[in-house]
Structure formats: C-alpha cells, structure tokens
Scaffold this motif. Structure first.
Motif: not given
Length: 199
Positions: A123-141
C-alpha cells in the motif's frame, strides 16, 4: 513418540487444521497459541480477536500508529509478513509467505477474504522522476481495500490504491493495478476481467 512438534509445523503451514483439532490436541495447541499471541501483543501494537491462529514463524510488525487488528476466527500461516497499518476482519485466511505492507494509508481486509500463498499487497509506491535515484524519491500511500469474500490466488500482487469489491477473485500470479468490480474474476498482468461469479 511425541508428534507435538510435527503437529505445530503442520498447523503453521496449513492453519485451517487448527479449527479441526481433536480435544486431546487442543490441550497443548490452545496454550501454545495463547503464549504466541500474548507475547506478540506485548511487543507490538496488535489487537487479536477470539479463536485466532498465528503461526510462530509469521512476522508481524506494528509500531505505534501502524496498528494491526486481527478479527475473530482468522488465521495467519507460517512465514507470512505483515507490517501495519492493517485491519483484518473475521474469518480471514492469510496463507504462508504472503506479504502485506500497509504503507501509511493502510490495508483493509473485510470478512471472509482468502489470501493464498505468496500473495503480496503493498500500500505504498515510490516516485519515478528521472534525475534522482528511486531511494530518494518521495513515497506515496493511498491504501488497499479488499471487500467481503475476496479471494487472491497464489502469487497474486495488489498495488497501492486498489479496491477489490465484494466477491471479486484475482487469479494466480496476476497483478491487480486497478479496482475490480463486485463478483468479477480477473487474471493476467496487468489483471483484466475474464469472467463473473454466478449465483
């Protein structure tokens, strides 16, 4: 020969058998379950209903604010992993190696749902924007909801934001990425309607 330890392994893999035990086996099985559940409630923010079975190898993590509520007559099999917030109704089965993570919005599972082995709900997901690693993306739920009498087949995945409405069935190894209408059977990746449950 004492078969108690072998019975415990069997019940952990097939917990529905707990509800069919003969009185002579209940003399050790009930105190065994009481000990597991009391320990769990002392360590985590877990509320456990009546006549519940929890395998000792199930991993249940519920920090304050990420409560897990387990309704009456529900069971959690061996090697399942649950991370709250999760609300489980009555007569729910969560079979071995299922993985549920409630993110911040939570997972709601209504009465009489069946989650087969290796099903996984995130019940969550990471942002996918280019230019930053997945581990630094915002998490949504947004949360996940299973309404009454939903069945998830083995290895079925459910993504954040999805509701499976009453009576829906998701086939083995499918990935459910959008809401499923009542009494609809879906399969595939991504899951698509293939049939309807008939009365």
């Amino acid at each position: 020969m004492d078969y108690t330890e072998q019975h415990k392994k069997r019940l952990s893999a097939m917990p529905w058998l707990y509800y069919r035990l003969k009185p002579k086996h209940l003399t050790w099985a009930r105190p065994w379950q009481e000990d597991i559940q009391q320990t769990l409630m002392a360590l985590e923010t877990v509320t456990i209903g009546k006549n519940v079975f929890i395998a000792p190898s199930a991993q249940i993590f519920a920090e304050p604010g990420r409560d897990i509520i387990i309704g009456d007559n529900s069971y959690i099999a061996g090697d399942a992993t649950l991370h709250g917030p999760i609300r489980i109704g009555s007569h729910v089965s969560i079979n071995h190696h299922a993985t549920l993570d409630g993110g911040s919005a939570g997972i709601d599972i209504a009465d009489h749902c069946r989650l087969a082995a290796y099903s996984h709900l995130y019940a969550f997901n990471h942002g996918l924007a280019a230019g930053r690693p997945i581990c630094e993306q915002p998490v949504t739920s947004q949360g996940i909801r299973l309404e009454r009498d939903v069945w998830l087949g083995s290895h079925c995945g459910v993504t954040d934001g999805v509701t499976l409405h009453e009576g829906a069935v998701a086939g083995m190894s499918c990935v459910v990425t959008r809401d499923v209408a009542p009494y609809t059977i879906v399969a595939g990746n991504p899951a698509r309607p293939i049939d309807q449950r008939e009365a």
